[in-house]
Design an enzyme around this catalytic site. Sequence first.
Site, PDB file in Angstrom:
ATOM      1  N   THR A  25       0.025  66.516  43.612  1.00  0.00           N
ATOM      2  CA  THR A  25       0.685  67.794  43.332  1.00  0.00           C
ATOM      3  C   THR A  25       1.631  68.409  44.323  1.00  0.00           C
ATOM      4  O   THR A  25       1.389  68.463  45.533  1.00  0.00           O
ATOM      5  CB  THR A  25      -0.379  68.876  43.045  1.00  0.00           C
ATOM      6  N   ASP A  41       5.067  69.854  39.662  1.00  0.00           N
ATOM      7  CA  ASP A  41       5.405  68.490  39.249  1.00  0.00           C
ATOM      8  C   ASP A  41       4.452  68.122  38.118  1.00  0.00           C
ATOM      9  O   ASP A  41       3.660  68.955  37.672  1.00  0.00           O
ATOM     10  CB  ASP A  41       5.283  67.520  40.434  1.00  0.00           C
ATOM     11  N   ARG A  43       2.564  64.883  37.936  1.00  0.00           N
ATOM     12  CA  ARG A  43       1.812  63.639  38.150  1.00  0.00           C
ATOM     13  C   ARG A  43       0.359  63.958  38.476  1.00  0.00           C
ATOM     14  O   ARG A  43       0.089  64.782  39.352  1.00  0.00           O
ATOM     15  CB  ARG A  43       2.425  62.853  39.314  1.00  0.00           C
ATOM     16  N   LYS A  57       0.541  71.342  34.765  1.00  0.00           N
ATOM     17  CA  LYS A  57      -0.160  71.988  35.866  1.00  0.00           C
ATOM     18  C   LYS A  57       0.025  73.492  35.908  1.00  0.00           C
ATOM     19  O   LYS A  57      -0.570  74.165  36.753  1.00  0.00           O
ATOM     20  CB  LYS A  57       0.306  71.396  37.203  1.00  0.00           C
ATOM     21  N   GLY A  71      -5.441  70.238  43.246  1.00  0.00           N
ATOM     22  CA  GLY A  71      -6.819  69.914  43.593  1.00  0.00           C
ATOM     23  C   GLY A  71      -7.423  69.045  42.522  1.00  0.00           C
ATOM     24  O   GLY A  71      -6.750  68.196  41.957  1.00  0.00           O
ATOM     25  N   SER A 153      -0.426  68.462  47.932  1.00  0.00           N
ATOM     26  CA  SER A 153      -0.039  67.483  48.948  1.00  0.00           C
ATOM     27  C   SER A 153       1.467  67.523  49.205  1.00  0.00           C
ATOM     28  O   SER A 153       1.926  67.163  50.285  1.00  0.00           O
ATOM     29  CB  SER A 153      -0.474  66.087  48.519  1.00  0.00           C
ATOM     30  N   ASP A 196       6.595  62.922  48.416  1.00  0.00           N
ATOM     31  CA  ASP A 196       5.138  62.866  48.473  1.00  0.00           C
ATOM     32  C   ASP A 196       4.637  61.887  47.413  1.00  0.00           C
ATOM     33  O   ASP A 196       4.998  61.981  46.240  1.00  0.00           O
ATOM     34  CB  ASP A 196       4.551  64.264  48.220  1.00  0.00           C
ATOM     35  N   SER A 199       2.811  63.284  44.308  1.00  0.00           N
ATOM     36  CA  SER A 199       3.552  64.074  43.314  1.00  0.00           C
ATOM     37  C   SER A 199       4.630  63.205  42.712  1.00  0.00           C
ATOM     38  O   SER A 199       5.143  62.283  43.375  1.00  0.00           O
ATOM     39  CB  SER A 199       4.212  65.282  43.963  1.00  0.00           C
TER      40      SER A 199
END
Lengths: 254, 239
Positions: A25, A41, A43, A57, A71, A153, A196, A199
């Site tokens: 995330t 995002d 994923r 999300k 999380g 993240s 990242d 994500s």
Amino acid sequence: MPKQDTPQQVLAGLTSKNQFTKTGTTICGVICKNGVVLGADTRSTAGDIVMDKNCEKIHYIAPNIYCCGAGTAADTEYTTELISSQCKLHRYRTDRDTRVATAKTMLTRHLFQYQGHVSAALVLGGVDVLGPHLHTIYPHGSTDTLPFVAMGSGSLAAISMLEQGDADHQGWRPNMEVEEAVDLVKRAIHAGIFNDMGSGSNVDICVITKDEAGKIAADYRRNTDIANPRKYRRDVPYKLPATRLVEVNGDMDM
Amino acid sequence: MSGFDSDRYSFSLTTFSPSGKLGQIDHALAAVNNGSTSIGIKSHDGIVLVTERKLKSALIDKDSIKKVQILADNVGCVYSGIGADSAVLVRSGRKNGEVYRRQFGENPGVDTVAKDLTAKMQSYTQSGGVRPFGCSLLVGGVDPAGPSLWQVDPSGSSIRWKATAIGKNSRTCKTFLEKRVTPDLSLDDAVKIALLSLKEVFDGLLKAEHCEVGIISTEDGLFRKMTDAEVTEQLDGLE
């Protein structure tokens, strides 16, 4: 810290980690003129595997309040649904629109009760009678109230875009126009998607604003930016006589 | 409420008479019949709920009185009888609706909302130390099966109606409804007939401040109350 796997284990596809579906995330939010803009995002991962290439999300809390969740996917989903339901009953009881502070308090009380075991890191944003509000909520139940925030993240990549901007764009500044803010949020999420590993895929946006008449409206823009489109797609290769082709998925990365 | 907190109230206050009647329930129904008139009509494309809002004094802030209440997105209700009792049922109905939605992932049907209310109402006729609820509710809503209108009573029984009235003058209203209600009514017609019916039994000139109107249409499936301006418009349009 979870036990580190040996290279042999990883190669053999075996790990000792309990790999429940998490949202790696990048989520973020900014306050703009007359409202807030939330972004995320799409994923979701279980360890190193992408479980859902296009998950949602940004969660609905109330008609004027939305919440991004990072999380453990189940934790963010259930917690936001629970508080959303409680807010609805609260609206019926009080005959008023839900305030962001109310949703924030319900969320933090719930998370604190579970002492951090409910792994939900949230970006809560909305507009109510007192104006626009934006908060981050941590799994243990603490909160921050800021004009721009990022969690997950990919938050380091996102916050750098919000804080500093890049060679061609500015970071956050007060009283941005709504579409400027949407652009900024998109760039912040992009930074997370591309830099990242946790994500990826597309960008979802939610814009919540109050107009001059005082009417609050939320504009949930699902897949507003398809940052990772599927480039090649095979046509349906053969026609089965008894089946009827109803619909082919569009450009969604599914 | 099982009422076993004190042995003194471990028995039900609602008991049978030798002739087989439950006196307390009959008395509760009498309380309902003393209450102001409420009318509900089902049309093929929606439900309308109307009630008389008679203020005991001109000093009362009229907007604070809410008799037509929302129970869920797709269900609303109105009561006749003791308002304080109805508030408990409305609260319970709202909560049960959310509990159902969280448990099963979809809105409950109107019949489920009504039946949950009747379960609660019945339990108060057979539990220790409590009395039955002094109100009847008209529960109206739209679900995948279409629009439906239910009456729930202090006894815990539920009846599905095409059109009905409860409270004072309900008999006169029902007679009026029997003549005017047809199966092919539209929601608009139903609103007019409900208001006409209330006008029949209303003491004085019926104005928007004297009534509350709640409607739900199959178009959007959302229950809402009509504003005073809308009600005035409807009343002005009556023959």
